[in-house]
Design a protein around this motif. Structure first.
Motif, PDB file in Angstrom:
ATOM      1  N   UNK A 150       1.052  -1.178  -0.116  1.00 58.59           N
ATOM      2  CA  UNK A 150      -0.073   0.424  -0.408  1.00 58.59           C
ATOM      3  C   UNK A 150       1.181   1.276  -0.005  1.00 58.59           C
ATOM      4  N   UNK A 151       1.810   1.183   0.767  1.00 62.66           N
ATOM      5  CA  UNK A 151       2.571   2.107   0.645  1.00 62.66           C
ATOM      6  C   UNK A 151       3.487   2.806  -0.506  1.00 62.66           C
ATOM      7  N   UNK A 152       4.208   1.279  -1.147  1.00 62.77           N
ATOM      8  CA  UNK A 152       5.276   1.597  -2.048  1.00 62.77           C
ATOM      9  C   UNK A 152       4.470   2.442  -3.129  1.00 62.77           C
ATOM     10  N   UNK A 153       2.452   0.972  -3.052  1.00 66.29           N
ATOM     11  CA  UNK A 153       2.035   1.777  -4.147  1.00 66.29           C
ATOM     12  C   UNK A 153       1.720   3.541  -3.984  1.00 66.29           C
ATOM     13  N   UNK A 154       1.604   4.386  -2.958  1.00 63.73           N
ATOM     14  CA  UNK A 154       1.426   5.166  -2.483  1.00 63.73           C
ATOM     15  C   UNK A 154       2.020   6.299  -3.373  1.00 63.73           C
ATOM     16  N   UNK A 155       3.761   6.187  -2.634  1.00 69.43           N
ATOM     17  CA  UNK A 155       4.844   6.275  -3.532  1.00 69.43           C
ATOM     18  C   UNK A 155       5.186   6.444  -4.975  1.00 69.43           C
TER      19      UNK A 155
END
Length: 369
Positions: A150-155
């Motif tokens: 989730x956080x890597x996709x947000x980035x």
């Protein structure tokens, strides 16, 4: 006859934008860029690679901030022209385009406004995130991996570079823990509101009884420190272990003992690093992260002591900050702000700006001081 009137909405956005521009101080940023460009042009700069990287990173970050603010201002000007054209030409396609751009600009300026709330000591730095699985067995380790994605996709959605520093895979599904960098201006200030315990409730895909399973994962966020020279670490305080990097299922991805694990004996802090190719590089990266953690620990202890002396030892952040419901009701709810999203799949695909912005605004409320 077409009469498109967005004047009130555009004026409200322009007022907000003018306030943002005043706080950001684009002229001041341009002066900093000029000074940094002069340093970057020095032919001797790269004789000290660490200092050179600091200069180029600072230059890149400030240019990005200028682009965001000036870009939003230009888009506001263009939107006004677009509305005029739509009315003059009575063109419904242009009118639809103007409405869509208005909605997009509202989000852009809202994001910029939130950034002006980030005035902490380390807020403008890049971030180092660590995800750890908690109670819940395979569901918890799977949840930890879901949060990492989730956080890597947000980035990725925001165009921010990332680097996975260390991953500990679970024997079953998912990961026990992972540490990764997100290199962007204000990444720490933005993502720091994500720190805490996250809870997932769903019908477990790993059981046969179709029972609801609750699992937990912890998210830690610290600023990426270029240097942590304020912390001196005696060699006798560190135990160094080397091992081979590995991937899922224990498959070796390195034929030498290049991965490094540092244990700070006085505090028990453990840092593992296996992203770099050589043991020397991994040790240097691990030492930098250890220095950062010790520096922050020192500051946390100082802050805790101040609160104790003031008679207030209640933490402002609870352990459990957010719940994700994937059974019956499909819902993601932040327990601090009350902000909700009814499409968990989109959240897990990195659509978390609304949750983050609500958290930043909540943290800046007077009653949270």
């Amino acid at each position: 006859m077409l009469e498109l009137d967005l004047s009130a909405e555009i004026q409200a956005l322009r007022t907000t934008f003018d306030n943002i521009a005043e706080v950001v101080n684009v002229d001041g940023l341009k002066a900093e860029v000029a000074a940094l460009e002069e340093r970057a042009a020095d032919p001797d700069l790269w004789s000290d690679q660490e200092n050179a990287q600091k200069v180029t990173s600072a230059l890149s970050h400030r240019k990005a901030s200028i682009r965001k603010v000036e870009g939003a201002g230009n888009r506001l000007d263009d939107l006004e022209v677009m509305v005029e054209l739509a009315n003059e030409m009575e063109d419904e396609d242009t009118a639809a385009e103007a409405r869509a751009e208005l909605a997009a600009l509202e989000k852009t300026i809202q994001d910029l406004e939130v950034q002006t709330l980030l005035d902490g000591e380390y807020d403008e730095r890049s971030a180092v995130m660590t995800i750890r699985s908690g109670a819940g067995g395979d569901d918890a380790t799977d949840f930890a991996e879901i949060l990492m994605r989730m956080y890597l996709r947000w980035a990725e959605r925001n165009g921010y570079p990332t680097k996975v520093l260390d991953t500990s895979y679970a024997e079953g599904a998912g990961i026990k823990s992972a540490t990764f960098e997100i290199d962007a201006p204000y990444a720490y200030g933005v993502l720091s509101v994500e720190a805490g315990t996250h809870r997932l409730a769903r019908i477990s895909p790993f059981g046969s009884a179709d029972k609801r399973q609750t699992s937990f994962a912890a998210v830690e966020v610290i600023p990426l420190m270029e240097e942590a020279t304020e912390v001196d670490i005696p060699e006798n305080d560190i135990r160094v272990d080397v091992f081979r990097s590995s991937g899922p299922g224990g498959q070796s991805v390195n034929t030498t003992d290049s991965a490094v694990r540092l244990t700070h004996l006085p505090t028990g802090i453990v840092i593992s690093m296996q992203n770099e190719k050589s043991q020397i590089q991994n040790r240097a990266a691990a030492m930098r992260l250890l220095q950062t953690r010790l520096l922050l620990l020192q500051k946390e202890q100082e802050a805790a002591k101040k609160k104790e002396l003031a008679g207030n030892i209640t933490a402002s952040w609870g352990d459990q900050i957010r719940s994700y419901f994937l059974y019956g009701q499909q819902l993601v709810k932040d327990l601090r702000t009350g902000y909700e999203m009814t499409q968990p799949d989109q959240v897990f695909d990195g659509d978390i700006d609304g949750l983050i912005n609500a958290g930043i605004r909540w943290r800046k409320r007077p009653d949270q001081d």
